[in-house]
Design a protein around this motif. Structure first.
Motif, PDB file in Angstrom:
ATOM      1  N   LEU A  30      26.209  -1.374 -17.368  1.00  0.00           N
ATOM      2  CA  LEU A  30      25.869   0.080 -17.474  1.00  0.00           C
ATOM      3  C   LEU A  30      26.571   0.636 -16.104  1.00  0.00           C
ATOM      4  O   LEU A  30      26.676   0.140 -15.012  1.00  0.00           O
ATOM      5  CB  LEU A  30      24.288   0.217 -17.470  1.00  0.00           C
ATOM      6  N   GLU A  31      27.118   1.893 -16.479  1.00  0.00           N
ATOM      7  CA  GLU A  31      27.734   2.572 -15.484  1.00  0.00           C
ATOM      8  C   GLU A  31      26.791   3.451 -14.596  1.00  0.00           C
ATOM      9  O   GLU A  31      25.977   4.174 -15.328  1.00  0.00           O
ATOM     10  CB  GLU A  31      28.875   3.548 -15.864  1.00  0.00           C
ATOM     11  N   THR A  32      26.836   3.248 -13.325  1.00  0.00           N
ATOM     12  CA  THR A  32      26.004   4.213 -12.293  1.00  0.00           C
ATOM     13  C   THR A  32      27.019   4.921 -11.360  1.00  0.00           C
ATOM     14  O   THR A  32      27.654   4.478 -10.775  1.00  0.00           O
ATOM     15  CB  THR A  32      24.984   3.378 -11.707  1.00  0.00           C
ATOM     16  N   ASP A  33      26.390   6.224 -11.482  1.00  0.00           N
ATOM     17  CA  ASP A  33      27.268   6.957 -10.496  1.00  0.00           C
ATOM     18  C   ASP A  33      27.264   6.337  -9.076  1.00  0.00           C
ATOM     19  O   ASP A  33      26.409   6.084  -8.637  1.00  0.00           O
ATOM     20  CB  ASP A  33      26.712   8.380 -10.397  1.00  0.00           C
ATOM     21  N   PRO A  34      28.492   5.991  -8.501  1.00  0.00           N
ATOM     22  CA  PRO A  34      28.603   5.174  -7.148  1.00  0.00           C
ATOM     23  C   PRO A  34      27.677   5.980  -6.044  1.00  0.00           C
ATOM     24  O   PRO A  34      27.174   5.328  -5.120  1.00  0.00           O
ATOM     25  CB  PRO A  34      30.094   5.342  -6.903  1.00  0.00           C
ATOM     26  N   LEU A  35      27.746   7.207  -5.974  1.00  0.00           N
ATOM     27  CA  LEU A  35      26.969   7.938  -4.985  1.00  0.00           C
ATOM     28  C   LEU A  35      25.533   7.773  -5.240  1.00  0.00           C
ATOM     29  O   LEU A  35      24.666   7.305  -4.099  1.00  0.00           O
ATOM     30  CB  LEU A  35      27.181   9.512  -4.913  1.00  0.00           C
ATOM     31  N   ILE A  36      25.157   7.604  -6.528  1.00  0.00           N
ATOM     32  CA  ILE A  36      23.589   7.367  -6.707  1.00  0.00           C
ATOM     33  C   ILE A  36      23.554   5.991  -6.344  1.00  0.00           C
ATOM     34  O   ILE A  36      22.421   5.296  -5.745  1.00  0.00           O
ATOM     35  CB  ILE A  36      23.234   7.581  -8.346  1.00  0.00           C
ATOM     36  N   ASP A  37      24.276   5.000  -6.723  1.00  0.00           N
ATOM     37  CA  ASP A  37      24.007   3.648  -6.276  1.00  0.00           C
ATOM     38  C   ASP A  37      23.834   3.329  -4.911  1.00  0.00           C
ATOM     39  O   ASP A  37      22.921   2.801  -4.416  1.00  0.00           O
ATOM     40  CB  ASP A  37      25.219   2.765  -6.983  1.00  0.00           C
ATOM     41  N   ALA A  38      24.747   4.253  -4.190  1.00  0.00           N
ATOM     42  CA  ALA A  38      24.806   4.015  -2.522  1.00  0.00           C
ATOM     43  C   ALA A  38      23.417   4.452  -2.152  1.00  0.00           C
ATOM     44  O   ALA A  38      22.873   3.832  -1.365  1.00  0.00           O
ATOM     45  CB  ALA A  38      26.131   4.617  -2.140  1.00  0.00           C
ATOM     46  N   GLU A  39      22.901   5.673  -2.719  1.00  0.00           N
ATOM     47  CA  GLU A  39      21.678   6.344  -2.121  1.00  0.00           C
ATOM     48  C   GLU A  39      20.424   5.170  -2.627  1.00  0.00           C
ATOM     49  O   GLU A  39      19.695   5.194  -1.523  1.00  0.00           O
ATOM     50  CB  GLU A  39      21.485   7.429  -2.896  1.00  0.00           C
ATOM     51  N   LEU A  40      20.563   4.590  -3.758  1.00  0.00           N
ATOM     52  CA  LEU A  40      19.542   3.692  -4.033  1.00  0.00           C
ATOM     53  C   LEU A  40      19.659   2.389  -2.857  1.00  0.00           C
ATOM     54  O   LEU A  40      18.238   2.092  -2.642  1.00  0.00           O
ATOM     55  CB  LEU A  40      19.609   3.202  -5.437  1.00  0.00           C
ATOM     56  N   ARG A  41      20.482   2.052  -2.685  1.00  0.00           N
ATOM     57  CA  ARG A  41      20.759   0.725  -1.826  1.00  0.00           C
ATOM     58  C   ARG A  41      20.139   1.273  -0.454  1.00  0.00           C
ATOM     59  O   ARG A  41      19.600   0.550   0.479  1.00  0.00           O
ATOM     60  CB  ARG A  41      21.794   0.205  -1.807  1.00  0.00           C
ATOM     61  N   GLU A  61       0.817  -1.252   0.091  1.00  0.00           N
ATOM     62  CA  GLU A  61      -0.054  -0.087  -0.161  1.00  0.00           C
ATOM     63  C   GLU A  61       0.874   1.210  -0.056  1.00  0.00           C
ATOM     64  O   GLU A  61       0.489   2.371  -0.460  1.00  0.00           O
ATOM     65  CB  GLU A  61      -0.907   0.011   1.411  1.00  0.00           C
ATOM     66  N   HIS A  62       2.206   1.464   0.597  1.00  0.00           N
ATOM     67  CA  HIS A  62       2.870   2.333   0.731  1.00  0.00           C
ATOM     68  C   HIS A  62       4.193   2.271   0.127  1.00  0.00           C
ATOM     69  O   HIS A  62       5.073   2.901   0.419  1.00  0.00           O
ATOM     70  CB  HIS A  62       3.144   2.704   2.108  1.00  0.00           C
ATOM     71  N   GLY A  63       4.320   1.325  -0.974  1.00  0.00           N
ATOM     72  CA  GLY A  63       5.602   1.175  -1.662  1.00  0.00           C
ATOM     73  C   GLY A  63       5.976   2.051  -2.826  1.00  0.00           C
ATOM     74  O   GLY A  63       7.214   2.231  -3.095  1.00  0.00           O
ATOM     75  N   VAL A  64       4.971   3.056  -3.283  1.00  0.00           N
ATOM     76  CA  VAL A  64       5.436   3.956  -4.383  1.00  0.00           C
ATOM     77  C   VAL A  64       6.142   5.050  -4.009  1.00  0.00           C
ATOM     78  O   VAL A  64       7.281   5.243  -4.708  1.00  0.00           O
ATOM     79  CB  VAL A  64       3.897   4.583  -5.066  1.00  0.00           C
ATOM     80  N   PRO A  65       6.121   5.665  -2.689  1.00  0.00           N
ATOM     81  CA  PRO A  65       7.022   6.832  -2.340  1.00  0.00           C
ATOM     82  C   PRO A  65       8.600   6.431  -2.570  1.00  0.00           C
ATOM     83  O   PRO A  65       9.302   7.158  -2.962  1.00  0.00           O
ATOM     84  CB  PRO A  65       6.678   7.235  -1.092  1.00  0.00           C
ATOM     85  N   ARG A  66       8.599   5.136  -1.886  1.00  0.00           N
ATOM     86  CA  ARG A  66      10.053   4.583  -1.956  1.00  0.00           C
ATOM     87  C   ARG A  66      10.582   4.495  -3.549  1.00  0.00           C
ATOM     88  O   ARG A  66      11.889   5.241  -3.815  1.00  0.00           O
ATOM     89  CB  ARG A  66      10.221   3.416  -1.173  1.00  0.00           C
ATOM     90  N   MET A  67       9.758   4.194  -4.379  1.00  0.00           N
ATOM     91  CA  MET A  67      10.228   3.963  -5.620  1.00  0.00           C
ATOM     92  C   MET A  67      10.348   5.223  -6.432  1.00  0.00           C
ATOM     93  O   MET A  67      11.277   5.480  -7.291  1.00  0.00           O
ATOM     94  CB  MET A  67       9.299   3.003  -6.488  1.00  0.00           C
ATOM     95  N   VAL A  68       9.576   6.226  -6.081  1.00  0.00           N
ATOM     96  CA  VAL A  68       9.694   7.285  -6.807  1.00  0.00           C
ATOM     97  C   VAL A  68      10.873   8.080  -6.352  1.00  0.00           C
ATOM     98  O   VAL A  68      11.788   8.811  -7.156  1.00  0.00           O
ATOM     99  CB  VAL A  68       8.527   8.339  -6.330  1.00  0.00           C
ATOM    100  N   GLU A  69      11.326   8.076  -5.069  1.00  0.00           N
ATOM    101  CA  GLU A  69      12.526   8.600  -4.341  1.00  0.00           C
ATOM    102  C   GLU A  69      13.711   8.003  -5.186  1.00  0.00           C
ATOM    103  O   GLU A  69      14.832   8.714  -5.491  1.00  0.00           O
ATOM    104  CB  GLU A  69      12.695   8.373  -2.957  1.00  0.00           C
ATOM    105  N   MET A  70      13.790   6.794  -5.636  1.00  0.00           N
ATOM    106  CA  MET A  70      14.768   6.043  -6.357  1.00  0.00           C
ATOM    107  C   MET A  70      15.066   6.542  -7.741  1.00  0.00           C
ATOM    108  O   MET A  70      15.877   7.071  -8.237  1.00  0.00           O
ATOM    109  CB  MET A  70      14.456   4.408  -6.436  1.00  0.00           C
ATOM    110  N   MET A  71      13.764   6.803  -8.554  1.00  0.00           N
ATOM    111  CA  MET A  71      13.614   7.315  -9.856  1.00  0.00           C
ATOM    112  C   MET A  71      14.187   8.655  -9.839  1.00  0.00           C
ATOM    113  O   MET A  71      14.894   9.184 -10.759  1.00  0.00           O
ATOM    114  CB  MET A  71      12.428   7.157 -10.683  1.00  0.00           C
ATOM    115  N   GLN A  72      13.946   9.720  -8.761  1.00  0.00           N
ATOM    116  CA  GLN A  72      14.204  10.941  -8.986  1.00  0.00           C
ATOM    117  C   GLN A  72      15.670  11.282  -8.735  1.00  0.00           C
ATOM    118  O   GLN A  72      16.079  12.414  -9.057  1.00  0.00           O
ATOM    119  CB  GLN A  72      13.331  11.582  -7.601  1.00  0.00           C
ATOM    120  N   LEU A  73      16.468  10.207  -8.163  1.00  0.00           N
ATOM    121  CA  LEU A  73      17.970  10.238  -8.424  1.00  0.00           C
ATOM    122  C   LEU A  73      18.342  10.396  -9.782  1.00  0.00           C
ATOM    123  O   LEU A  73      19.535  10.989  -9.911  1.00  0.00           O
ATOM    124  CB  LEU A  73      18.435   9.270  -7.478  1.00  0.00           C
TER     125      LEU A  73
END
Length: 511
Positions: free
Chosen positions: A456-467, A171-183
């Motif tokens: 695919l290369e991902t900025d390490p800082l973004i990867d760390a924030e995603l995790r 029920e409350h899963g979307v905000p977490r996923m939005v936060e990830m994509m916003q990175l």
């Protein structure tokens, strides 16, 4: 002229829409999400006599249809425009909701895990006829259920630049996923302006929206995520067994979803979608590839197009358990119907066994089937071939047109040459190359693509924030599952590999 499919007379479409509007206004919907219900009532929607069901007056529904955009662009991870969703433009995307994989290395069907998922993303990333991906199947016990949707999104975002069809399963899963994509965007406004995902909102049937669907819709729409409204219309079980009656039921569910989305935020991109199936009266199964279910797909898409709305459907899939003649026929047949009907987003490639099982060999096979379906619906128009006098003169002079300037100029665009998955050689050549069947050739193509994948290369800082975002949602699990590192890419060469066939003589002559 674009080849097309007409299944309903315009007058019948109008009658279906009128009846759906009547049902919405007089029967209404059971809205189980308290916040959604509050917002609808605050907007002025009335209740039925029992006080339990929300009614949707016709003028409110018509305004919502007018507010909904007729098309929108999906952008890739980097922010570039990637897929134009609307009109008769067709895009194929892997199916969703699977729990198991058919392991192409062992032939075993088993519960899927994170390694299976990341391999799927790496294979799908390189498929030419699959323009965006999906969080296609569960990774089951290797991640807690409350963050499993975010974990699959993480693996997709860090292994492919393509957009994604996803959704929250809590029920409350979307905000977490939005936060990830916003990175991957400057801010929330940029994510709204350049969306990279479509999220699925499921209508549960019986004219009802569940708590999860209601809350997920609110969260998606407020975040600017495009949504597809997907009723699971079961003909003969919870919907009429007839195509027209089922189309009315289906339209009611979708129009309710579209109206709720536009009440929350006018202008929200919404796809008129669905995952219909028939109810098999003898064995109580729900085949989505049943010919009547495909008729319903085409029918509700016709309704959506009459209203100027983008569309989605579950097609280009098979209910069969393995990649065999049944799976090939069901997949190509439904892919072609979807392309002819102009479905904008077609969910299904890779799926077997009533959406329960995902298969990588089937995904690469389906990529070929989708490519051929897309080729069939290209505009048919003269291409330097009317009048044909010069072509006849050339044929009379040479007794063939193989090296004719017209052939050399146009065959690369006019002829779809499949990869080695589709065998178009004679039996002797097929035998010399090992007499491999379609499944064997598709399995080899999976391995070739996995070996050729470049990480695919991902900025390490973004990867760390995603995790970190995902870890913050863990309750008892302390670590995230391990994901295998992609090996250095190896490009296979020689006959039988998955590269599209080349005619070197023609290529030299045209250069």
């Amino acid at each position: 002229m674009r080849p097309s499919l007409n299944i309903l007379e315009p007058d019948l479409i109008a009658r279906i829409v009128d009846e759906a509007m009547r049902v919405l206004a007089e029967v209404g919907m059971e809205i189980r999400g308290p916040e959604m219900r509050r917002r609808l009532l605050e907007h002025g929607l009335p209740l039925d006599h029992s006080g339990e069901r929300v009614l949707f007056p016709r003028d409110v529904v018509e305004k919502a249809i007018a507010d909904a955009p007729s098309s929108f662009w999906l952008h890739d991870r980097a922010g570039a425009p990637h897929a134009d969703i609307g009109g008769d433009r067709v895009h194929f995307v892997p199916g969703s909701s699977g729990l198991k994989v058919l392991d192409h290395r062992t032939g075993e069907t088993r519960l899927a895990n994170s390694t299976d998922f990341v391999e799927y993303v790496r294979v799908g990333d390189g498929l030419a006829n699959i323009p965006y991906l999906a969080t296609a199947f569960s990774t089951n016990d290797d991640i807690e259920a409350n963050v499993s949707d975010a974990w699959r999104l993480y693996m997709t975002l860090t292994n492919s630049n393509k957009p994604v069809v996803s959704g929250a399963f809590t029920e409350h899963g979307v905000p977490r996923m939005v936060e990830m994509m916003q990175l991957f965007r400057h801010d929330r406004a940029d994510l709204i302006a350049r969306p990279m995902a479509i999220f699925t909102i499921t209508a549960t049937g019986n004219f009802r929206y569940s708590e999860d669907s209601c809350q997920n819709m609110i969260d998606c729409v407020e975040a600017g995520i495009a949504v597809e409204i997907v009723p699971v219309t079961l003909m003969g079980l919870i919907a009429p067994v007839t195509v027209v009656g089922a189309t009315v039921f289906h339209t009611v569910d979708v129009l309710a979803g579209i109206t709720m989305a536009q009440i929350i935020r006018p202008g929200t991109p919404v796809l008129f979608g669905g995952a219909p199936a028939t109810f098999h009266m003898k064995i109580a199964s729900s085949p989505m590839s049943a010919i009547e279910a495909l008729q319903l797909d085409a029918a509700y898409v016709a309704v959506a197009k009459s209203l100027g709305l983008p569309t989605q459907s579950y097609m280009a899939l098979s209910d069969g358990p393995i990649l065999d003649a049944q799976a090939g026929a069901e997949t190509f047949g439904s892919a072609l119907i979807a392309a002819l009907a102009g479905v904008n987003s077609v969910s299904g490639p890779g799926m077997l066994d009533f959406l329960l099982v995902f298969s990588l060999p089937k995904l690469v096979f389906d990529d070929e089937m989708c490519g051929q379906a897309l080729r069939f619906v290209r505009d048919v128009k003269p291409v330097d071939d009317l009048p044909v006098a010069e072509l006849i003169d050339q044929l009379m002079a040479d007794q063939h047109l193989i090296m004719a300037p017209h052939t050399m100029a146009h065959w690369p665009e006019e002829l779809y040459l499949p990869s080695a998955i589709v065998d178009r050689d004679n039996r002797e050549a097929w035998t010399r190359q090992g007499a491999k069947d379609t499944y064997q050739r598709a399995t080899e193509e999976v391995d070739r693509r996995l070996a050729a994948y470049q990480q695919l290369e991902t900025d390490p800082l973004i990867d760390a924030e995603l995790r970190a975002i995902i870890k913050a949602g863990l309750v008892s699990q302390e670590t995230l599952p391990d994901i295998p590192v992609a090996p250095e890419p190896v490009v296979a060469t020689g006959p039988g590999t998955g590269e599209r066939r080349h005619n070197r003589r023609r290529e030299r002559a045209s250069s």
